[in-house]
Scaffold this motif. Structure first.
Motif, mmCIF file in Angstrom:
data_model
loop_
_atom_site.group_PDB
_atom_site.id
_atom_site.type_symbol
_atom_site.label_atom_id
_atom_site.label_comp_id
_atom_site.label_asym_id
_atom_site.label_seq_id
_atom_site.Cartn_x
_atom_site.Cartn_y
_atom_site.Cartn_z
ATOM 1 N N TYR B 173 -6.968 77.748 49.810
ATOM 2 C CA TYR B 173 -8.098 78.470 48.890
ATOM 3 C C TYR B 173 -8.777 77.695 47.864
ATOM 4 C CZ TYR B 173 -3.694 79.664 45.900
ATOM 5 O OH TYR B 173 -2.838 79.842 45.350
ATOM 6 N N VAL B 174 -9.661 77.913 47.072
ATOM 7 C CA VAL B 174 -10.132 77.307 45.901
ATOM 8 C C VAL B 174 -9.624 78.240 44.603
ATOM 9 C CG1 VAL B 174 -11.676 75.657 46.914
ATOM 10 C CG2 VAL B 174 -12.366 77.682 45.715
ATOM 11 N N TYR B 175 -9.339 77.607 43.576
ATOM 12 C CA TYR B 175 -8.910 78.375 42.520
ATOM 13 C C TYR B 175 -10.074 78.318 41.277
ATOM 14 C CZ TYR B 175 -5.725 79.632 38.266
ATOM 15 O OH TYR B 175 -5.028 80.197 37.346
ATOM 16 N N TYR B 176 -10.799 79.446 41.333
ATOM 17 C CA TYR B 176 -11.833 79.430 40.432
ATOM 18 C C TYR B 176 -11.260 79.662 38.845
ATOM 19 C CZ TYR B 176 -15.943 80.549 37.459
ATOM 20 O OH TYR B 176 -16.845 80.445 36.490
ATOM 21 N N VAL B 177 -11.362 78.907 37.939
ATOM 22 C CA VAL B 177 -11.138 79.083 36.565
ATOM 23 C C VAL B 177 -12.112 79.902 35.873
ATOM 24 C CG1 VAL B 177 -10.698 77.850 34.457
ATOM 25 C CG2 VAL B 177 -9.631 76.789 36.398
ATOM 26 N N SER B 178 -11.883 80.842 35.527
ATOM 27 C CA SER B 178 -12.836 82.093 35.206
ATOM 28 C C SER B 178 -13.341 81.834 33.746
ATOM 29 C CB SER B 178 -12.177 83.528 34.970
ATOM 30 O OG SER B 178 -11.279 83.542 33.939
ATOM 31 N N LEU B 179 -12.867 81.105 32.891
ATOM 32 C CA LEU B 179 -13.633 80.717 31.685
ATOM 33 C C LEU B 179 -13.390 79.232 31.147
ATOM 34 C CD1 LEU B 179 -10.760 81.024 29.736
ATOM 35 C CD2 LEU B 179 -11.273 83.315 29.775
ATOM 36 N N LYS B 180 -13.957 78.947 30.078
ATOM 37 C CA LYS B 180 -13.771 77.668 29.355
ATOM 38 C C LYS B 180 -12.686 77.690 28.563
ATOM 39 C CE LYS B 180 -18.735 76.770 29.782
ATOM 40 N NZ LYS B 180 -19.831 77.016 28.919
ATOM 41 N N GLY B 181 -11.507 77.308 28.988
ATOM 42 C CA GLY B 181 -10.395 77.300 28.021
ATOM 43 C C GLY B 181 -9.248 76.922 28.935
ATOM 44 N N VAL B 182 -7.903 77.468 28.336
ATOM 45 C CA VAL B 182 -6.614 76.964 28.965
ATOM 46 C C VAL B 182 -6.061 78.594 29.226
ATOM 47 C CG1 VAL B 182 -6.059 75.134 27.372
ATOM 48 C CG2 VAL B 182 -5.568 77.176 26.682
ATOM 49 N N THR B 183 -4.802 78.209 30.326
ATOM 50 C CA THR B 183 -4.551 79.457 30.679
ATOM 51 C C THR B 183 -3.865 80.579 29.505
ATOM 52 O OG1 THR B 183 -2.210 78.422 30.703
ATOM 53 C CG2 THR B 183 -3.414 78.460 32.796
ATOM 54 N N GLY B 184 -4.052 81.847 29.741
ATOM 55 C CA GLY B 184 -3.468 82.860 28.962
ATOM 56 C C GLY B 184 -4.787 83.173 27.935
ATOM 57 N N SER B 185 -6.079 82.579 27.876
ATOM 58 C CA SER B 185 -7.232 82.978 27.078
ATOM 59 C C SER B 185 -7.298 84.483 27.393
ATOM 60 C CB SER B 185 -8.386 82.280 27.671
ATOM 61 O OG SER B 185 -7.987 80.791 27.265
ATOM 62 N N LYS B 186 -7.988 85.045 26.236
ATOM 63 C CA LYS B 186 -8.282 86.388 26.421
ATOM 64 C C LYS B 186 -9.519 87.023 27.221
ATOM 65 C CE LYS B 186 -6.363 86.882 21.859
ATOM 66 N NZ LYS B 186 -6.698 85.287 21.596
ATOM 67 N N ALA B 187 -10.718 86.824 26.771
ATOM 68 C CA ALA B 187 -11.772 87.715 27.375
ATOM 69 C C ALA B 187 -12.222 86.944 28.462
ATOM 70 C CB ALA B 187 -12.536 88.051 26.170
ATOM 71 N N LEU B 188 -12.362 87.677 29.591
ATOM 72 C CA LEU B 188 -12.802 87.101 30.862
ATOM 73 C C LEU B 188 -14.025 88.044 31.182
ATOM 74 C CD1 LEU B 188 -11.128 86.774 34.258
ATOM 75 C CD2 LEU B 188 -12.798 88.413 33.929
ATOM 76 N N ASP B 189 -15.286 87.357 31.408
ATOM 77 C CA ASP B 189 -16.474 88.077 31.293
ATOM 78 C C ASP B 189 -16.650 88.223 32.824
ATOM 79 O OD1 ASP B 189 -19.164 88.530 31.699
ATOM 80 O OD2 ASP B 189 -19.861 87.436 30.198
ATOM 81 N N VAL B 190 -16.507 89.447 33.749
ATOM 82 C CA VAL B 190 -16.772 89.828 35.085
ATOM 83 C C VAL B 190 -18.193 89.399 35.609
ATOM 84 C CG1 VAL B 190 -16.326 91.429 36.867
ATOM 85 C CG2 VAL B 190 -14.892 91.507 34.866
ATOM 86 N N ASP B 191 -19.163 89.762 34.746
ATOM 87 C CA ASP B 191 -20.436 89.373 35.270
ATOM 88 C C ASP B 191 -20.817 87.704 35.430
ATOM 89 O OD1 ASP B 191 -21.148 92.043 35.243
ATOM 90 O OD2 ASP B 191 -22.099 92.171 33.331
ATOM 91 N N ASP B 192 -20.323 87.063 34.582
ATOM 92 C CA ASP B 192 -20.211 85.594 34.505
ATOM 93 C C ASP B 192 -19.490 85.260 35.498
ATOM 94 O OD1 ASP B 192 -21.063 83.434 33.217
ATOM 95 O OD2 ASP B 192 -18.782 82.900 33.150
ATOM 96 N N VAL B 193 -18.297 85.808 35.837
ATOM 97 C CA VAL B 193 -17.591 85.279 37.150
ATOM 98 C C VAL B 193 -18.302 85.563 38.309
ATOM 99 C CG1 VAL B 193 -15.553 85.828 38.523
ATOM 100 C CG2 VAL B 193 -15.212 85.475 35.727
ATOM 101 N N ALA B 194 -19.067 86.853 38.271
ATOM 102 C CA ALA B 194 -19.698 87.101 39.668
ATOM 103 C C ALA B 194 -20.897 86.191 39.979
ATOM 104 C CB ALA B 194 -20.482 88.595 39.483
ATOM 105 N N ARG B 195 -21.365 85.731 38.769
ATOM 106 C CA ARG B 195 -22.747 85.024 39.078
ATOM 107 C C ARG B 195 -22.124 83.480 39.441
ATOM 108 N NH1 ARG B 195 -24.741 87.268 34.409
ATOM 109 N NH2 ARG B 195 -23.583 85.954 33.146
ATOM 110 N N ASN B 196 -21.021 82.932 39.063
ATOM 111 C CA ASN B 196 -20.678 81.751 39.306
ATOM 112 C C ASN B 196 -20.149 81.866 40.699
ATOM 113 O OD1 ASN B 196 -20.806 79.562 37.490
ATOM 114 N ND2 ASN B 196 -20.036 80.872 36.085
ATOM 115 N N LEU B 197 -19.393 83.022 41.155
ATOM 116 C CA LEU B 197 -18.734 83.072 42.425
ATOM 117 C C LEU B 197 -19.965 83.034 43.592
ATOM 118 C CD1 LEU B 197 -16.219 83.737 43.753
ATOM 119 C CD2 LEU B 197 -16.299 83.645 41.393
ATOM 120 N N GLU B 198 -21.171 83.587 43.137
ATOM 121 C CA GLU B 198 -22.309 83.566 44.143
ATOM 122 C C GLU B 198 -22.727 81.965 44.382
ATOM 123 O OE1 GLU B 198 -26.584 85.640 43.758
ATOM 124 O OE2 GLU B 198 -24.897 86.767 42.874
#
Lengths: 404, 267
Positions: B173-198
């Motif tokens: 599998y590939v590991y998509y890093v959901s945000l600009k930052g390091v592990t343990g960061s707080k806010a993940l933007d689901v819409d943003d993830v959805a756009r990038n996954l597409e």
């Protein structure tokens, strides 16, 4: 392209490698930022406006060219080769670091980044970064291990006076390597508007290349000044090596002059027999840290070891990848001077020449004194006096049992 | 078929998404790790990412930095981590194990030695955070010839042509890093993830796991709608840290969290 040619000035190769060293060993989260930096730098490297802006600030802000000075009394004391000092200690802010921070701040400006970050050990690169931030009107944040913040209060205050924010890093050994880790973490998180000014010729490609290019003004000036002052090129170059930016700045323009010997002097600390030193080229082995493959101080499991040196600026477990390559191909020699030898050299230069060297540069002076004694009076050694010693007076006073 | 491929194929048949917890090996004690791995499986984990501690975890936030420090107090080495996997395999031959960490411990052991030992221990994939595909070209052969999956990261900033390259270089599998930052960061933007996954799906045919910033069942469920698996690290490691002096309490707390995520994912 062959990477085995020791006189190949075209290194690094397209992937940022110097032989097996260098490269870009980073998390994917940094790839885009490094690609952007590389593309921009390759363009600006050939850009007349950029180079003119750089040269102008080197001349009128830093005060270049720095003098090449024949240390007559030191030479007489050693009884051998003539010792010339390249006076980087006379630069604005008192060390060679400013050559690089001016270059990278200009890059930041050309790239439209309004914020810069930097890592620092003793605080010299932090001060040089805070200085150019003030000069170019950029926001500046400096990462510094909490142990170093405590040890170098005066430089912390200097950075604050210059308008920078100093962040004390609490992780790991709380020193330079951890400050670099934290700066990288911050950069990943704020990559859109932030430029990371790395202080030495190490890190992921293209940093080792661009820091070397900015510092190479040192070696180019020495080439010109040598001809003017003694009608030929020197027989040997000596510079201290922590990350190795002052040394590569002196060495790089000389790589294709095989008759000029090059000596990089690492921090021997309490001696190379134990682990209390910072001499990866002398005692380490190649590994991967901070985005590049290079000689490292590591344990048998590949964990990075804590280092020791009297000089905070040399207290780093890695080294710039071009030095690792120069060692592998045998073009440069890497040696060490201990804490005691550096201290002795500090006092000798202060008393014989009225020049107080930084403890980092004192390592180079110590080895040059040893080397000079083995050479003939018609031979010439150029020592890179990379910084001035004012910042170290407190350390030296404490060691000498003097309390202010 | 590799164990990782098998897991994703089975889940797809059942209409489910993969739950991929991460723990750092040797945190807080070496002998706590194998029981914790079994507890993760019992609570609903499909794949385990087992962290190899490193002294300088540059891409990690404070939670995993501290986990590495706790593990290194006892000198948890890559050899130890491989021994843990072999121990785990004595009673579990189905759950894939991915070793996640930094390159230098592998570099020190030697790539070929490591790859052979990993297969011998029962490792299924490796994710070396600071080994991008460009640098992997010299060593990937040691892993590929042994059918060890090479798992790579994709970031929000990764350009299309690199995504394509990573999609080709990676396996498992590939590991998509959901945000600009390091592990343990707080806010993940689901819409943003959805756009990038597409965008990622256009170039990547293997499963995509999403990690960084997933700390509740709710976020896990929301993110899982657009990907094939969710990776949960810091939220689990925090519970281990809070219960560092009580292995049973740590297992209970982690099992509760992973169990709730499983329930949320399957709802």
């Amino acid at each position: 392209m062959s990477t085995n040619n020791p006189f190949d000035l075209d290194l690094p190769d397209a992937r940022g490698h110097f032989g097996i060293h260098g490269g870009r060993f980073v998390s994917e989260t940094l790839s885009a930022a490094l690609d952007e930096l590389e593309t921009t730098y390759k363009k600006l490297r050939e850009d007349a406006d950029f180079q003119a802006a750089f040269d102008k600030d080197l001349a009128h802000y830093v005060g270049r060219p720095s003098p090449l000075y024949l240390a007559e009394r030191l030479t007489a004391h050693c009884g051998g080769a003539q010792i010339y000092l390249k006076r980087e200690d006379l630069n604005h802010t008192g060390a060679h670091k400013i050559n690089n921070t001016i270059g990278q701040a200009l890059l930041a400006k050309f790239m439209g980044k309004k914020k810069i970050i930097a890592e620092t050990g003793a605080g010299q690169h932090g001060v040089a970064s805070a200085t150019v931030a003030a000069r170019f009107g950029l926001e500046c944040k400096v990462f510094m291990g909490s142990t170093d913040v405590e040890r170098q209060k005066l430089n912390v205050y200097r950075m604050k006076l210059l308008g920078a924010e100093v962040e004390a890093v609490q992780s790991g050994t709380k020193t330079l390597k951890d400050a670099m880790n934290e700066a990288m973490r911050h950069w990943v998180t704020h990559v859109d508007d932030t430029f990371y000014i790395i202080g030495t010729a190490a890190g992921p490609h293209p940093y080792p290349m661009l820091v070397r290019d900015f510092q190479s003004v040192i070696g180019r000036e020495v080439q010109r000044q040598s001809v003017e002052q003694f009608g030929r090129q020197p027989d040997a170059l000596v510079a201290c090596v922590g990350g190795g930016s002052n040394a590569i700045g002196l060495f790089h323009p000389y790589i294709r002059y095989p008759e000029v010997a090059m000596y990089g002097v690492e921090a021997g600390g309490l001696g190379l027999d134990g682990n209390d030193h910072a001499a990866p080229l002398s005692k380490g082995r190649p590994g991967v840290l901070h985005g590049n493959r290079t000689y490292l101080m590591e344990d048998e499991n590949g964990q990075i070891m804590g280092t020791h040196s009297i000089s905070a600026g040399l207290d780093y477990p890695g080294v710039g990848p071009e030095h690792s390559w120069l060692k592998d191909v045998g073009r440069a020699h890497y040696v060490a001077a201990t804490d005691d030898e550096a201290l002795d050299a500090f006092h000798k230069l202060t008393q014989l020449e009225g020049i107080m060297p930084a403890l980092e540069s004192s390592h180079a002076v110590a080895y040059a004194m040893r080397l000079a004694a083995t050479m003939k009076p018609d031979q010439v050694i150029v020592v890179n006096l990379s910084g001035r010693g004012d910042k170290d007076i407190h350390t030296i006073a404490t060691l000498d049992g003097v309390t202010a | 078929m590799s164990r990782i491929k098998q897991v994703f194929a089975d889940l797809e048949r059942q209409g489910k998404k993969a739950l991929i917890p991460y723990i750092t090996a040797g945190d807080p004690q070496k002998d706590a790790t194998v029981p914790m791995m079994h507890a993760l499986v019992d609570a609903g984990a499909d794949i385990i990412e087992l962290g190899v501690p490193f002294s300088d975890p540059m891409a990690d936030g404070p939670t995993i930095q501290l986990a590495c420090e706790r593990a290194l107090v006892h000198n948890t080495s890559l050899h130890d981590v491989l021994a843990m996997v072999a121990e785990f395999r004595k009673t579990n031959s189905n759950t894939p194990i991915v070793l996640m960490g930094y390159l230098n411990p592998v570099e020190r052991m030697g790539y070929e030695t490591f790859a052979a030992a990993a297969v011998e221990a029962g490792v299924d994939g490796v994710l070396m955070v600071d080994l991008p595909p460009e640098e992997a070209v010299d060593v990937e052969g040691f892993f590929k010839t042994r059918d060890l999956d090479m798992i790579y990261l994709i970031a929000p900033t990764t350009k299309d042509e690199r995504i394509e390259r990573i999609g080709q270089a990676g396996s498992g599998y590939v590991y998509y890093v959901s945000l600009k930052g390091v592990t343990g960061s707080k806010a993940l933007d689901v819409d943003d993830v959805a756009r990038n996954l597409e965008r990622i799906r256009k170039y990547v045919s293997i499963p995509v796991g999403v990690g960084f910033g997933i700390n509740t069942g709710e976020t896990a469920a929301a993110v899982s709608k657009v990907c094939d698996g969710v990776i949960v690290g810091s939220a689990i490691v925090n519970l281990i840290a809070e219960n560092a002096d009580n292995a049973n309490a740590a297992q209970e707390a982690v099992s509760a969290l992973v169990g709730s995520m499983r329930t949320a994912l399957d709802a």
